[in-house]
Scaffold this motif. Structure first.
Motif, PDB file in Angstrom:
ATOM      1  N   SER A  33     157.895 -26.284  70.259  1.00  0.00           N
ATOM      2  CA  SER A  33     157.122 -25.183  69.691  1.00  0.00           C
ATOM      3  C   SER A  33     155.772 -25.754  69.278  1.00  0.00           C
ATOM      4  CB  SER A  33     157.871 -24.633  68.473  1.00  0.00           C
ATOM      5  OG  SER A  33     156.971 -24.085  67.530  1.00  0.00           O
ATOM      6  N   THR A  34     154.711 -25.083  69.648  1.00  0.00           N
ATOM      7  CA  THR A  34     153.382 -25.617  69.275  1.00  0.00           C
ATOM      8  C   THR A  34     153.180 -25.565  67.756  1.00  0.00           C
ATOM      9  OG1 THR A  34     152.370 -23.455  69.735  1.00  0.00           O
ATOM     10  CG2 THR A  34     152.272 -25.107  71.500  1.00  0.00           C
TER      11      THR A  34
ATOM     12  N   GLN B   8     157.288 -23.567  76.172  1.00  0.00           N
ATOM     13  CA  GLN B   8     157.963 -23.945  74.935  1.00  0.00           C
ATOM     14  C   GLN B   8     159.470 -23.798  75.139  1.00  0.00           C
ATOM     15  OE1 GLN B   8     155.246 -22.798  71.161  1.00  0.00           O
ATOM     16  NE2 GLN B   8     156.047 -21.021  72.224  1.00  0.00           N
TER      17      GLN B   8
ATOM     18  N   ARG C  66     159.007 -20.050  68.537  1.00  0.00           N
ATOM     19  CA  ARG C  66     159.489 -19.383  67.319  1.00  0.00           C
ATOM     20  C   ARG C  66     158.691 -18.126  67.027  1.00  0.00           C
ATOM     21  NH1 ARG C  66     157.944 -23.029  63.228  1.00  0.00           N
ATOM     22  NH2 ARG C  66     159.198 -21.841  61.785  1.00  0.00           N
ATOM     23  N   GLY C  67     159.390 -17.080  66.593  1.00  0.00           N
ATOM     24  CA  GLY C  67     158.734 -15.842  66.184  1.00  0.00           C
ATOM     25  C   GLY C  67     158.888 -15.621  64.696  1.00  0.00           C
ATOM     26  N   ARG C  68     158.423 -14.485  64.222  1.00  0.00           N
ATOM     27  CA  ARG C  68     158.573 -14.162  62.809  1.00  0.00           C
ATOM     28  C   ARG C  68     160.030 -13.837  62.511  1.00  0.00           C
ATOM     29  NH1 ARG C  68     155.589  -9.373  61.826  1.00  0.00           N
ATOM     30  NH2 ARG C  68     155.710  -9.748  59.611  1.00  0.00           N
TER      31      ARG C  68
ATOM     32  N   LYS D 246     154.910  -4.927  73.981  1.00  0.00           N
ATOM     33  CA  LYS D 246     154.331  -5.983  73.143  1.00  0.00           C
ATOM     34  C   LYS D 246     153.800  -7.097  74.037  1.00  0.00           C
ATOM     35  CE  LYS D 246     155.621  -9.443  69.708  1.00  0.00           C
ATOM     36  NZ  LYS D 246     156.435  -9.780  68.539  1.00  0.00           N
TER      37      LYS D 246
HETATM   38  C1  BTN Z   1     156.365 -12.939  66.741  1.00  0.00           C
HETATM   39  O1  BTN Z   1     156.113 -12.087  67.574  1.00  0.00           O
HETATM   40  O2  BTN Z   1     157.358 -12.828  65.977  1.00  0.00           O
HETATM   41  C2  BTN Z   1     155.491 -14.147  66.630  1.00  0.00           C
HETATM   42  C3  BTN Z   1     155.543 -14.973  67.874  1.00  0.00           C
HETATM   43  C4  BTN Z   1     154.653 -16.207  67.824  1.00  0.00           C
HETATM   44  C5  BTN Z   1     154.820 -17.070  69.040  1.00  0.00           C
HETATM   45  C6  BTN Z   1     153.840 -18.206  69.073  1.00  0.00           C
HETATM   46  S1  BTN Z   1     153.862 -19.040  70.629  1.00  0.00           S
HETATM   47  C7  BTN Z   1     152.882 -20.308  69.978  1.00  0.00           C
HETATM   48  C8  BTN Z   1     153.402 -20.600  68.584  1.00  0.00           C
HETATM   49  N1  BTN Z   1     154.527 -21.513  68.643  1.00  0.00           N
HETATM   50  C9  BTN Z   1     155.654 -20.939  68.263  1.00  0.00           C
HETATM   51  O3  BTN Z   1     156.759 -21.499  68.240  1.00  0.00           O
HETATM   52  N2  BTN Z   1     155.436 -19.677  67.896  1.00  0.00           N
HETATM   53  C10 BTN Z   1     154.043 -19.293  68.047  1.00  0.00           C
END
Ligand code: BTN
Length: 269
Positions: free
Chosen positions: A25-26, A49, A53-55, A120
């Protein structure tokens, strides 16, 4: 090399580019690099990746070649509570970048999902990282650009390709996004709030002047997404915009106004 090492050129904000063909994950990389002394203006970019990860603990699908997965490290001279506003600014910059290359009109689901034609396209995960003498912010941006297909469970996901039938140069979009963000960031540092962006943000707000359901974060997290969460016991309210500090402003049926911050709720419109 998947990304050209110097495509950002001599950029006023992005001073250093660190690229990976593949990483977990960045945002995780950014945090590790901060602990190793990497600083303000570093952009971490990955072609793929493995644990995007997301919210709210969700994952972010990040296949090779198709999307943009990047995290910008900043050390804003701001009180911690102001840093969440950077997410809304990043959302505006993402909209501008996508619209300019594709001709689409993207909209924002508060606070920071970018939506077009019900799909989205972008998610943003901003993380605040206090480190002894300096506070860091990592703005993680995931954009679906050239994806031709999505995992079956991502019913609401779309990409620029799925909407326009064309493939796009990711470097052009990245450069556009952070150049736009740089201008906004400098303006934001002067005022410390979103007053100059408020109108533009509300113009893009997909549920502006519409009824919305405010779903407690725990309920959304348990269901996996706001779309799947139960609305039992929730009455709709009317969205009237955002406040100067990025909170969502809503009106009750009796006309009384109130605001909610992004940590408290997620939203269905
Ligand atoms: C969301 O929609 O819940 C947020 C998503 C965010 C994704 C980006 S991809 C680059 C950065 N690295 C991650 O692991 N997550 C964010």
């Amino acid at each position: 090399m998947i990304y050209n090492k110097d495509f950002m050129g001599d950029h006023p904000l992005v001073k250093q580019l660190i690229t990976y063909d593949e990483t977990d994950s960045t945002n995780v990389r950014a945090k590790e690099l901060i602990s190793q002394g990497v600083g303000n203006g570093t952009l971490i970019l990955a072609d793929r990746q493995t644990q995007g990860r997301g919210r709210m603990g969700r994952s972010f699908s990040s296949p090779a070649g198709d999307g943009i997965y990047m995290s910008l490290i900043l050390t804003p001279p701001l009180a911690p509570e102001k840093c969440s506003m950077l997410t809304l600014i990043a959302a505006l910059s993402a909209c501008r970048a996508l619209d300019s290359v594709s001709g689409l009109h993207t909209q924002i689901k508060w606070p920071n999902d970018i939506i077009c034609e019900g799909k989205k396209l972008v998610g943003i995960l901003t993380e605040y990282i206090p480190v002894q003498e300096r506070d860091y912010v990592v703005i993680g941006v995931g954009m679906n650009i050239n994806n031709r297909e999505f995992p079956a469970e991502l019913k609401k996901a779309g990409s620029l390709f799925s909407l326009t039938g064309k493939a796009y140069d990711r470097e052009v979009i990245i450069l556009h996004m952070w150049t736009d963000f740089c201008e906004r960031y400098n303006a934001f540092l002067k005022t410390g709030d979103l007053s100059v962006f408020r109108q533009e943000y509300e113009d893009r707000l997909i549920h502006m002047n519409r009824e919305v359901f405010l779903i407690p974060t725990e309920r959304t997290a348990a269901a996996g997404s706001a779309e799947e969460a139960s609305l039992e016991g929730l009455a709709p309210v009317y969205c009237t915009g955002i406040s100067a500090n990025g909170a969502l402003v809503c009106k009750n049926p009796d006309g009384s106004e109130f605001s909610v911050s992004a940590g408290e709720i997620s939203l269905r419109y």
